[in-house]
Design a protein around this motif. Structure first.
Motif, PDB file in Angstrom:
ATOM      1  N   SER A 127      13.317   2.477   0.323  1.00  9.67           N
ATOM      2  CA  SER A 127      13.986   1.701   1.363  1.00  9.67           C
ATOM      3  C   SER A 127      13.039   0.702   2.016  1.00  9.67           C
ATOM      4  N   SER A 128      11.732   1.015   2.034  1.00  6.74           N
ATOM      5  CA  SER A 128      10.819   0.009   2.585  1.00  6.74           C
ATOM      6  C   SER A 128      10.772  -1.201   1.647  1.00  6.74           C
ATOM      7  N   LEU A 129      10.932  -0.936   0.363  1.00  5.59           N
ATOM      8  CA  LEU A 129      10.991  -2.036  -0.588  1.00  5.59           C
ATOM      9  C   LEU A 129      12.225  -2.896  -0.378  1.00  5.59           C
ATOM     10  N   ARG A 130      13.353  -2.204  -0.250  1.00  7.49           N
ATOM     11  CA  ARG A 130      14.600  -2.936  -0.047  1.00  7.49           C
ATOM     12  C   ARG A 130      14.529  -3.817   1.198  1.00  7.49           C
ATOM     13  N   GLU A 178      13.077  -2.690 -10.282  1.00  2.00           N
ATOM     14  CA  GLU A 178      12.158  -2.168 -11.293  1.00  2.00           C
ATOM     15  C   GLU A 178      10.749  -2.287 -10.773  1.00  2.00           C
ATOM     16  N   ILE A 179      10.027  -1.192 -10.881  1.00  2.00           N
ATOM     17  CA  ILE A 179       8.648  -1.198 -10.413  1.00  2.00           C
ATOM     18  C   ILE A 179       7.779  -0.722 -11.542  1.00  2.00           C
ATOM     19  N   SER A 180       6.804  -1.540 -11.919  1.00  2.98           N
ATOM     20  CA  SER A 180       5.917  -1.020 -12.947  1.00  2.98           C
ATOM     21  C   SER A 180       4.462  -1.312 -12.650  1.00  2.98           C
ATOM     22  N   PHE A 181       3.695  -0.245 -12.752  1.00  2.00           N
ATOM     23  CA  PHE A 181       2.258  -0.298 -12.563  1.00  2.00           C
ATOM     24  C   PHE A 181       1.611  -0.463 -13.922  1.00  2.00           C
ATOM     25  N   HIS A 182       0.437  -1.103 -13.910  1.00  2.00           N
ATOM     26  CA  HIS A 182      -0.307  -1.222 -15.147  1.00  2.00           C
ATOM     27  C   HIS A 182      -1.761  -0.936 -14.822  1.00  2.00           C
ATOM     28  N   GLY A 183      -2.364  -0.029 -15.528  1.00  2.00           N
ATOM     29  CA  GLY A 183      -3.752   0.291 -15.250  1.00  2.00           C
ATOM     30  C   GLY A 183      -4.232   1.424 -16.138  1.00  2.00           C
ATOM     31  N   SER A 234       0.821  -1.213   0.000  1.00  2.00           N
ATOM     32  CA  SER A 234       0.000   0.000   0.000  1.00  2.00           C
ATOM     33  C   SER A 234       0.852   1.259   0.000  1.00  2.00           C
ATOM     34  N   SER A 235       2.074   1.183   0.556  1.00  2.00           N
ATOM     35  CA  SER A 235       2.932   2.365   0.466  1.00  2.00           C
ATOM     36  C   SER A 235       3.333   2.602  -0.989  1.00  2.00           C
ATOM     37  N   LEU A 236       3.448   1.498  -1.725  1.00  7.80           N
ATOM     38  CA  LEU A 236       3.752   1.631  -3.142  1.00  7.80           C
ATOM     39  C   LEU A 236       2.598   2.277  -3.894  1.00  7.80           C
ATOM     40  N   ARG A 237       1.413   1.759  -3.619  1.00 10.91           N
ATOM     41  CA  ARG A 237       0.241   2.310  -4.299  1.00 10.91           C
ATOM     42  C   ARG A 237       0.101   3.801  -4.027  1.00 10.91           C
TER      43      ARG A 237
END
Lengths: 148, 148
Positions: free
Chosen positions: B117-120, B133-138, A117-120
DNA sequence: GGTGAGATTTTGACTCATTCTAAATTGAAT
DNA sequence: ATTCAATTTAGAATGAGTCAAAATCTCACC
């Protein structure tokens, strides 16, 4: 290893296919079985070769068809890394992927809801995301070979 | 639009190329200029067509070569979505990508350090990530066409 | 300013994952 | 049993990207 599908897995397959008005076929069972038996993110060719051991007449086109069908009814996810061959993953829980530079293997990384959710939350208003793909690339200490 | 590179951009190019022992050539200048002029994540073909307007003899292979060189010396990033053609992006700040289902356009989404950093932090010990790599689709409301 | 070595560019052939096509087969409903 | 739609199959086609080899350019050095 090259067992049949369990009752539970078979009915999971049946239900998902029926839900989208599609049939259970021996080929689809075989391909699904291969995906569940070894969850190492196989490529189409790898799935093809494994499934052939159990169903020698199976064609490559059918493997492509089956996998596309499974993706369509939400049974498996595609995993892409750069432009390498597409891999397939039956893990439906939210997770990211880590691709090991040294071995090329792909590991599933569990994705906690709060990180998701932090990503969103970084999306500006007006952007409505249906799927998120997260992939790490780096080195894993050998020994991290579980979900290879 | 089809201007020359600014002094600053040219020296950025020069510096990056020299740093990795490579030469500034008219083709590299033209391709770099195209990337900076319209930051809409063009494919190789799009870069090729735009660059041709300024340098008609330019070959497709050279565009591939230039882009690969730029990626190698950190001047641009590749953007991949599933197995579609690779796109190129001169935005070096940490950012994610949002791919609009309706238009196919790719938008840059700024990535705050705390999210990064929360991702890491979701990586188990033993996993050492070099790139994420972060990718959203919508769907994006039309009007969100800035960094298309 | 000329020269030579190595880098770069060019053309066109090639690869390879994936998609498409059309015919054959199968499944399931009547 | 019959029939119609879905599925499977083999093989051809596509298309992004890569490669090989020859031509050309760049730049350091004289």
């Amino acid at each position: 290893m090259s067992q049949n599908l369990t009752e539970a897995d078979l009915s999971h397959l049946q239900e998902a296919l029926n839900r989208s008005g599609q049939k259970v076929t021996p080929q689809r069972e075989a391909v699904f079985q291969v995906l569940l038996a070894k969850r190492d993110h196989p490529t189409v060719d790898e799935v093809f070769n494994r499934a052939r051991e159990v169903m020698p007449g199976l064609s490559l086109a059918t493997v492509y068809n089956c996998l596309e069908t499974f993706v369509g009814c939400g049974l498996v996810r595609q995993v892409n890394h750069e432009r390498e061959s597409t891999r397939y993953c039956p893990n439906l829980a939210p997770h990211a992927h880590f691709r090991d530079k040294a071995t090329g293997r792909v590991h599933d990384i569990d994705l906690p809801p709060e990180v998701l959710s932090s990503l969103r939350s970084i999306l500006p208003p007006g952007f409505d995301s249906e799927t998120i793909e997260i992939s790490f690339h780096g080195r894993a200490q050998s020994g991290e070979a579980r979900s290879n």
